[in-house]
Design an enzyme around this catalytic site. Structure first.
Site, PDB file in Angstrom:
ATOM      1  N   ARG A  65      -1.547  95.641   9.255  1.00  0.00           N
ATOM      2  CA  ARG A  65      -0.768  96.767   8.755  1.00  0.00           C
ATOM      3  C   ARG A  65      -1.125  98.000   9.575  1.00  0.00           C
ATOM      4  NH1 ARG A  65       2.056  93.660   6.636  1.00  0.00           N
ATOM      5  NH2 ARG A  65       2.640  93.463   4.441  1.00  0.00           N
ATOM      6  N   GLU A  77       6.724 103.023   9.825  1.00  0.00           N
ATOM      7  CA  GLU A  77       7.647 102.063  10.441  1.00  0.00           C
ATOM      8  C   GLU A  77       9.057 102.431  10.012  1.00  0.00           C
ATOM      9  OE1 GLU A  77       6.458  98.078   9.488  1.00  0.00           O
ATOM     10  OE2 GLU A  77       4.586  98.266  10.597  1.00  0.00           O
ATOM     11  N   GLY A 125      -9.080  85.633   7.419  1.00  0.00           N
ATOM     12  CA  GLY A 125      -8.289  84.975   6.375  1.00  0.00           C
ATOM     13  C   GLY A 125      -7.462  83.875   7.021  1.00  0.00           C
ATOM     14  N   HIS A 156       7.107  95.089  14.105  1.00  0.00           N
ATOM     15  CA  HIS A 156       6.708  94.302  12.925  1.00  0.00           C
ATOM     16  C   HIS A 156       7.487  92.978  12.848  1.00  0.00           C
ATOM     17  CE1 HIS A 156       4.845  94.737   8.644  1.00  0.00           C
ATOM     18  NE2 HIS A 156       4.835  93.480   9.055  1.00  0.00           N
TER      19      HIS A 156
END
Ligand code: DGY
Length: 363
Positions: A281, A310, A199, A329
């Site tokens: 993710r 997380e 992507g 993250h």
């Protein structure tokens, strides 16, 4: 699609806003803390609830058009407070840490007609439930692409060239004399890079990596991408990508279909010298299987910016490994990207409240 009854007059009558702040005390998870609920009061303006302290660019924009209330804290809002905050609002400005499901939509009631998430990922939102209610969902692609690609490359280089281990060795005195076989890693020159999901971010990562002398770029996913041609990237099956790649990079969105995709079987197909990087993710990876693969030399090393859950508990077995780097993250964590995400999220919401298509709407 906007429900006709929600096309509103209020934007035509925007008045100078009267700003009032009230201080409410909330309990948030472990910490009982005082949070500031800011409210703009003019009656005819649409109400927006913001679930966190976010860059001011977005908030200031919203305030030009809406009555804004906010969970004004750096801690994630509790479900209880989200239910309280969303009640009766016209729009929600949320983050990837907020699970937006039927329960939350029910709590909002019929007034809710726009949701904007300050993230490119939207796996935390029940899209089917939103669709059923005719609530458009906005997200923030593009503006974080280069920041996330940059972090992906930084993590890849850190892991493959063992930077963390090297720094530790200097600090703890295990750096002895220069030694030909010490701290050798894997280089990109001549390597095959396999990207799971070509992507926007996957493509940007591939572009960043090309100048390092990468020999071949492979990608897998749902379909072939036209953009791949400019990189001479080759569309292959998942299995082929695993078998042939020296670097396997998780850059795809999390879907029901790819949860746990990187599992024992997948790691066993990778080269023993391969490096795995994940900045998409945490749900993409079976972390127990990753641990085993790293511990028993199925793969060379891994770097992950995303985990499940997380934050990753500090007693996670992954943290005991010298060939695994875990980041908290921070893929999009540049001031520029976060400001732009906040602004785009606000613009999406404002557009929907005006009855227009969002700038970036989840389809
Ligand atoms: C996103 O936007 O989905 C990233 O994970 C955080 O920026």
């Amino acid at each position: 699609m906007m429900r006709p009854r929600f096309l509103i007059r209020s934007f035509k009558h925007i008045q100078a806003s009267v700003f009032s702040s009230s201080y409410l005390h909330f309990k948030s998870g472990r910490i009982s803390q005082a949070c500031k609920l800011k409210a703009m009061s003019t009656s005819s303006r649409p109400k927006v609830f913001v679930t966190r302290r976010v860059p001011e660019d977005g908030i200031n924009l919203l305030k030009e058009h809406c009555e804004v209330s906010q969970w004004n804290s750096d801690d994630a809002i509790t479900r209880e407070e989200l239910i309280r905050g969303i009640k009766g609002v016209d729009a929600l400005f949320c983050l990837l840490t907020d699970k937006i499901d039927e329960g939350i939509l029910d709590a909002a009631g019929d007034s809710l007609r726009a949701i904007g998430t300050m993230s490119v990922g939207y796996d935390h939102i029940d899209l089917a439930a939103c669709r059923k209610r005719g609530i458009p969902v906005g997200y923030t692609p593009d503006v974080l692409t280069s920041a996330t690609a940059e972090l992906t490359v930084a993590l890849l280089l850190n892991v493959s060239r063992r930077l963390g281990e090297g720094v530790e060795a200097v600090k703890d005195g295990s750096w002895g004399t220069w030694s030909p076989l010490w701290m050798c890693g894997q280089g990109l020159d001549g390597a095959t890079v396999g990207i799971l999901g070509l992507g926007r971010i996957g493509l940007a990562v591939a572009q960043c990596l090309k100048p390092f002398g990468v020999a071949k770029i492979l990608y897998s996913g749902n379909s072939e991408k036209d953009e791949a041609k400019q990189l001479q990237a080759e569309f292959v099956t998942f299995d082929e990508l695993l078998k042939k790649s020296d670097f396997v990079l998780g850059c795809c969105a999390l879907t029901k279909e790819n949860i746990g995709l990187m599992n024992k079987e997948a790691f066993s197909k990778m080269k023993k010298t391969a490096v795995f990087i994940n900045t998409s993710r945490g749900g993409l990876v079976n972390q127990d299987d990753l641990y085993e693969a790293l511990k028993y030399g199925e793969i060379f090393a891994a770097g992950v910016d995303v985990t499940s859950p997380e934050p990753l508990p500090t007693d996670s077995s992954l943290l005991s490994l010298s060939n695994c780097v875990v980041l908290p993250h921070i893929g999009s964590a540049t001031m520029k990207a976060r400001n732009a995400m906040s602004e785009l999220c606000a613009r999406n919401i404002i557009a929907a409240l005006k009855g227009n298509p969002m700038l970036k709407q989840v389809q």
